[in-house]
Design an enzyme around this catalytic site. Structure first.
Site, mmCIF file in Angstrom:
data_model
loop_
_atom_site.group_PDB
_atom_site.id
_atom_site.type_symbol
_atom_site.label_atom_id
_atom_site.label_comp_id
_atom_site.label_asym_id
_atom_site.label_seq_id
_atom_site.Cartn_x
_atom_site.Cartn_y
_atom_site.Cartn_z
ATOM 1 N N LYS A 29 5.848 4.645 -9.229
ATOM 2 C CA LYS A 29 5.481 3.912 -10.140
ATOM 3 C C LYS A 29 3.975 4.053 -10.488
ATOM 4 O O LYS A 29 3.186 3.897 -9.803
ATOM 5 C CB LYS A 29 5.892 2.765 -9.925
ATOM 6 C CG LYS A 29 5.009 1.396 -10.672
ATOM 7 C CD LYS A 29 5.707 1.479 -12.094
ATOM 8 C CE LYS A 29 7.178 1.482 -12.284
ATOM 9 N NZ LYS A 29 7.759 1.496 -13.673
ATOM 10 N N HIS A 47 17.813 2.326 -14.549
ATOM 11 C CA HIS A 47 16.384 1.676 -14.420
ATOM 12 C C HIS A 47 16.975 0.520 -13.368
ATOM 13 O O HIS A 47 18.055 -0.014 -13.460
ATOM 14 C CB HIS A 47 16.289 1.306 -15.876
ATOM 15 C CG HIS A 47 15.042 0.147 -15.835
ATOM 16 N ND1 HIS A 47 15.298 -1.227 -15.863
ATOM 17 C CD2 HIS A 47 13.644 0.367 -15.572
ATOM 18 C CE1 HIS A 47 14.081 -1.757 -15.836
ATOM 19 N NE2 HIS A 47 13.337 -0.967 -15.638
#
Ligand code: GKR
Ligand code: MG
Length: 424
Positions: free
Chosen positions: A189, A316
């Site tokens: 991330k 996701h």
């Protein structure tokens, strides 16, 4: 078989200070557990977001769905759509793209659809994967989902994961998660530090894990120009680059100039986005998510549509518990087009769950070499741990968090923080 009762329970569980483009995770993550009970006494489970605006509507939908046939998904969907009307529920963090009426309906409908599939599976003694067309894989691979993070929440003791604020910390975190779960691909991330630093972290991961496919996701915090520069610099290093920039048009401009496919869970988040994304060639991979794509069956339909247009599939994830992990696993196991390891936040839960461990003490859901074997039991194959549910509900009542707000929390630590996009 009709719905006699629906219990909607908000829960809170501890979450580490994970950094992202919107700020930082608060000490408590919220979810809502939905339990549907039929007139025949069968129960089914669903899990969804815990934000208050969403929870209020899930509660209203729960009332409106009493009396519905558990096989009547279209009628249930119409009831939810009628209830939502022109309403749009937005997220404060903005990490899953724009909100719309269609997405609002799909989000509210999803946990009820999953719970009804759980019931239907239990009724016939078959796992949900069989109701979705049968398994194409016996276990679903997930990625090691790395985050830059502080060692602990401000003012609290360090958590067990350690700090990850530079390439060494990121590699260390990858070693920890891969050591514990056996993941075979890695996602970082990003969107936290200037892109040069994140490129360095990716290069360090490549060196430490030469065989693991790598992804980077800055949550649309880069301009088109920056995205193109980063994409070119990471030629040959990334499996895909996820949401480097905002919007279908911007993504299409980047996609035309970089060597790797672009993935998204931000610019294509409802069926109405697909035509223009396809027309403009904006994405190569869609990260589907049954929590806002209208449940498992609708997500499977979208997957088939994507295949038609040569778009590959991954999955996701937001912070979630075991009901969601079970649902994701059944869906991915039944969807041939899911060819990339799926994302999961499971490691960050650190063992907290509303799902009961199975008799062998291993849990109905476990990771073997980075993959979750599809639960064999009927329905989702997981049981609610009522004591854990009660504890997590009490945590919800006491924790004071009512909507995920990474930006305000970050500003309480760094008042100069801005979540604007693009930032670099
Ligand atoms: O948990 O901070 C997070 C993630 O950034 C999440 O909110 C995103 O929606 O995982 C997500 C993503 O892939 O963009
Ligand atoms: Mg993403």
């Amino acid at each position: 078989m009709r719905i006699r009762e629906i219990n909607v329970t908000p829960v809170a569980f501890r979450d580490p200070p994970l950094l992202n483009a919107a700020g930082v995770h608060e000490p408590w993550a919220l979810r809502t557990v939905v339990e549907v009970v039929t007139d025949e006494g069968l129960t089914g489970l669903g899990e969804t977001y815990g934000d208050l605006d969403h929870l209020v509507r899930v509660r209203a939908a729960a009332e409106a769905l009493i009396g519905h046939d558990v096989y009547g998904h279209n009628a249930m969907y119409a009831t939810v759509a009628g209830l939502v009307g022109a309403d749009v529920v937005t997220d404060l963090h903005g990490l899953t793209g724009t909100s719309s009426r269609a997405k609002t309906v799909d989000r509210i409908f999803s946990p009820f659809e999953v719970a009804c599939l759980d019931i239907r599976g239990k009724a016939v003694g078959r796992p949900v994967v069989d109701l979705l067309g049968g398994r194409v894989r016996d276990a679903v691979p997930y990625s090691a989902y790395l985050f830059y993070k502080w060692a602990g929440h401000p003012g609290a003791p360090e958590d067990g994961f350690g700090a990850a604020l530079d390439p060494e910390g990121v590699v260390e975190q990858a070693r920890l998660l891969i050591g514990r779960y056996g993941f075979r691909s890695i996602k970082l991330k990003g969107g936290v530090f200037p892109p040069e630093q994140e490129i360095e972290a990716i290069r360090a991961l490549r060196e430490a894990f030469p065989e693991h496919p790598l992804r980077l996701d800055p949550n649309a915090v880069w301009s088109v120009e920056t995205s193109i520069r980063v994409g070119r610099e990471l030629d040959g290093v990334l499996e895909y680059l996820e949401d480097p920039t905002e919007g279908i048009e911007g993504m299409a401009r980047v996609a035309a100039e970089v060597p790797m496919p672009l993935a998204t869970n931000m610019c294509v988040v409802t069926p109405e986005h697909i035509p223009s994304a396809v027309r403009q060639g904006a994405i190569g991979v869609l990260l589907t998510d049954h929590h806002y794509w209208g449940g498992l069956v609708r997500s499977a339909h979208i997957a088939t549509l994507c295949e038609t247009f040569g778009i590959e599939l991954s999955m996701h994830s937001n912070s979630h518990l075991g009901i969601s992990l079970a649902a994701m696993t059944h869906l991915a196991a039944a969807t041939p087009a899911v060819t990339h390891a799926c994302d999961t936040h499971t490691p960050w839960q650190d063992g907290q769950d509303v799902v009961a461990p199975s008799s062998g003490g291993k849990g109905a859901l476990r990771f073997v070499d980075g993959a979750v074997p599809v639960p064999d039991g009927p329905g989702l194959g997981v049981e609610l741990d009522r004591d854990a549910l009660a504890i997590m509900n009490e945590q919800y009542e006491k924790c004071g968090v009512r909507s995920r707000d990474d930006t305000t929390y970050m500003r309480s630590v760094d008042p100069s923080f801005s979540a604007r996009r693009p930032r670099w």
